[in-house]
Motif scaffolding. Sequence first.
Motif, PDB file in Angstrom:
ATOM      1  N   UNK A  31      30.009  44.737  50.968  1.00  0.00           N
ATOM      2  CA  UNK A  31      29.113  45.345  49.971  1.00  0.00           C
ATOM      3  C   UNK A  31      28.999  44.431  48.749  1.00  0.00           C
ATOM      4  N   UNK A  32      27.799  43.960  48.459  1.00  0.00           N
ATOM      5  CA  UNK A  32      27.594  43.022  47.340  1.00  0.00           C
ATOM      6  C   UNK A  32      27.892  43.660  45.980  1.00  0.00           C
ATOM      7  N   UNK A  33      27.615  44.964  45.809  1.00  0.00           N
ATOM      8  CA  UNK A  33      27.883  45.600  44.514  1.00  0.00           C
ATOM      9  C   UNK A  33      29.385  45.647  44.213  1.00  0.00           C
ATOM     10  N   UNK A  34      30.220  45.588  45.240  1.00  0.00           N
ATOM     11  CA  UNK A  34      31.670  45.578  45.029  1.00  0.00           C
ATOM     12  C   UNK A  34      32.115  44.267  44.373  1.00  0.00           C
ATOM     13  N   UNK A  35      31.470  43.165  44.738  1.00  0.00           N
ATOM     14  CA  UNK A  35      31.816  41.861  44.151  1.00  0.00           C
ATOM     15  C   UNK A  35      31.657  41.893  42.632  1.00  0.00           C
ATOM     16  N   UNK A  36      30.490  42.287  42.149  1.00  0.00           N
ATOM     17  CA  UNK A  36      30.233  42.309  40.698  1.00  0.00           C
ATOM     18  C   UNK A  36      31.143  43.317  40.006  1.00  0.00           C
ATOM     19  N   UNK A  37      31.319  44.483  40.614  1.00  0.00           N
ATOM     20  CA  UNK A  37      32.178  45.515  40.039  1.00  0.00           C
ATOM     21  C   UNK A  37      33.601  44.984  39.818  1.00  0.00           C
ATOM     22  N   UNK A  38      34.172  44.357  40.825  1.00  0.00           N
ATOM     23  CA  UNK A  38      35.559  43.887  40.712  1.00  0.00           C
ATOM     24  C   UNK A  38      35.656  42.645  39.837  1.00  0.00           C
ATOM     25  N   UNK A  39      34.688  41.755  39.909  1.00  0.00           N
ATOM     26  CA  UNK A  39      34.722  40.571  39.044  1.00  0.00           C
ATOM     27  C   UNK A  39      34.664  40.992  37.576  1.00  0.00           C
ATOM     28  N   UNK A  40      33.739  41.876  37.234  1.00  0.00           N
ATOM     29  CA  UNK A  40      33.622  42.358  35.844  1.00  0.00           C
ATOM     30  C   UNK A  40      34.884  43.115  35.414  1.00  0.00           C
ATOM     31  N   UNK A  41      35.416  43.962  36.291  1.00  0.00           N
ATOM     32  CA  UNK A  41      36.641  44.704  35.998  1.00  0.00           C
ATOM     33  C   UNK A  41      37.796  43.744  35.738  1.00  0.00           C
ATOM     34  N   UNK A  42      37.914  42.715  36.554  1.00  0.00           N
ATOM     35  CA  UNK A  42      38.998  41.746  36.410  1.00  0.00           C
ATOM     36  C   UNK A  42      38.900  41.013  35.079  1.00  0.00           C
ATOM     37  N   UNK A  43      37.733  40.513  34.764  1.00  0.00           N
ATOM     38  CA  UNK A  43      37.577  39.752  33.515  1.00  0.00           C
ATOM     39  C   UNK A  43      37.805  40.631  32.287  1.00  0.00           C
ATOM     40  N   UNK A  44      37.289  41.857  32.304  1.00  0.00           N
ATOM     41  CA  UNK A  44      37.484  42.780  31.167  1.00  0.00           C
ATOM     42  C   UNK A  44      38.955  43.168  31.050  1.00  0.00           C
ATOM     43  N   UNK A  45      39.587  43.445  32.165  1.00  0.00           N
ATOM     44  CA  UNK A  45      41.000  43.846  32.158  1.00  0.00           C
ATOM     45  C   UNK A  45      41.893  42.702  31.686  1.00  0.00           C
ATOM     46  N   UNK A  46      41.592  41.482  32.083  1.00  0.00           N
ATOM     47  CA  UNK A  46      42.379  40.334  31.635  1.00  0.00           C
ATOM     48  C   UNK A  46      42.165  40.067  30.149  1.00  0.00           C
ATOM     49  N   UNK A  47      40.977  40.289  29.678  1.00  0.00           N
ATOM     50  CA  UNK A  47      40.709  40.152  28.236  1.00  0.00           C
ATOM     51  C   UNK A  47      41.560  41.156  27.458  1.00  0.00           C
ATOM     52  N   UNK A  48      41.588  42.407  27.914  1.00  0.00           N
ATOM     53  CA  UNK A  48      42.410  43.435  27.269  1.00  0.00           C
ATOM     54  C   UNK A  48      43.899  43.088  27.369  1.00  0.00           C
ATOM     55  N   UNK A  49      44.333  42.660  28.559  1.00  0.00           N
ATOM     56  CA  UNK A  49      45.730  42.296  28.787  1.00  0.00           C
ATOM     57  C   UNK A  49      46.149  41.138  27.886  1.00  0.00           C
ATOM     58  N   UNK A  50      45.270  40.170  27.708  1.00  0.00           N
ATOM     59  CA  UNK A  50      45.610  39.000  26.884  1.00  0.00           C
ATOM     60  C   UNK A  50      45.865  39.396  25.428  1.00  0.00           C
ATOM     61  N   UNK A  51      45.216  40.458  24.967  1.00  0.00           N
ATOM     62  CA  UNK A  51      45.403  40.917  23.586  1.00  0.00           C
ATOM     63  C   UNK A  51      46.678  41.747  23.429  1.00  0.00           C
ATOM     64  N   UNK A  52      47.050  42.469  24.477  1.00  0.00           N
ATOM     65  CA  UNK A  52      48.231  43.334  24.386  1.00  0.00           C
ATOM     66  C   UNK A  52      49.512  42.656  24.875  1.00  0.00           C
ATOM     67  N   UNK A  53      49.371  41.556  25.599  1.00  0.00           N
ATOM     68  CA  UNK A  53      50.543  40.857  26.156  1.00  0.00           C
ATOM     69  C   UNK A  53      50.444  39.350  25.934  1.00  0.00           C
ATOM     70  N   UNK A  54      50.388  38.909  24.674  1.00  0.00           N
ATOM     71  CA  UNK A  54      50.199  37.475  24.422  1.00  0.00           C
ATOM     72  C   UNK A  54      51.346  36.608  24.941  1.00  0.00           C
ATOM     73  N   UNK A  55      52.571  37.114  24.937  1.00  0.00           N
ATOM     74  CA  UNK A  55      53.697  36.331  25.454  1.00  0.00           C
ATOM     75  C   UNK A  55      53.585  36.126  26.961  1.00  0.00           C
ATOM     76  N   UNK A  56      53.164  37.171  27.668  1.00  0.00           N
ATOM     77  CA  UNK A  56      52.959  37.066  29.108  1.00  0.00           C
ATOM     78  C   UNK A  56      51.822  36.084  29.407  1.00  0.00           C
ATOM     79  N   UNK A  57      50.765  36.161  28.618  1.00  0.00           N
ATOM     80  CA  UNK A  57      49.635  35.235  28.778  1.00  0.00           C
ATOM     81  C   UNK A  57      50.090  33.795  28.610  1.00  0.00           C
TER      82      UNK A  57
END
Length: 148
Positions: free
Chosen positions: A114-140
Motif C-alpha cells: 500500500x503506497x499510502x503506508x509509505x508516506x504515513x510511516x515516513x512522516x511519522x518517523x521523521x516527526x517522532x525523531x524530531x520530538x525525540x531529539x528534543x526530549x532526549x538530547x543525550x541519547x541523540x
Amino acid sequence: MRTQTPLVTPVHFMNDTGDLRAEIAFTYDSSDLTSAEDVVSYANFTPTTGGTHVNGFIDGLCNFFRNYMNKIYLGEKSKITVVNNDVKTGLKVIIAAAHLNPVFAGQFKGILSNEDMYKFIKDLTMKSLEDWSKTSPNELQKVCKFIK
C-alpha cells in the motif's frame, strides 16, 4: 532479533489514524558494526519480508539522521558526509503496521504494498525523531557519535 549491546534505550513511537496504524521501536547495537539493518516487520499481524511500511521507516530514519548529522552535528564544512548505509549499520528495529485495506505482494504474499503506508510511516518517523531529539538530547548525541 537479538541486541547484544544496545546503544540507547529503544526509541518507541506509534500512531493510529483509524485507517492506518503503526508501532515502531528501534535501537542500535554498538557491538554490531558489520551488518546493515536488522528488521522484523509485521503488517496486519502477518510477518512480512518488507514492504512500504519498512521502506517508509528506513527512508524516514535515514533522512532525519543524514540531515541532522550533515547540517548540525558535523556541520556543513565537515569533510565527513553521512550516507544511508552509515545510518543503517547496527540498526535493530521492529515494525508493526496495520492497514484497513491491506494489499500484499510477492510470491508468498509477505510484502505490504500500500503506497499510502509509505508516506504515513515516513512522516511519522521523521516527526517522532524530531520530538525525540528534543526530549532526549543525550541519547541523540550517542547515536550521532555511533553513526559517525
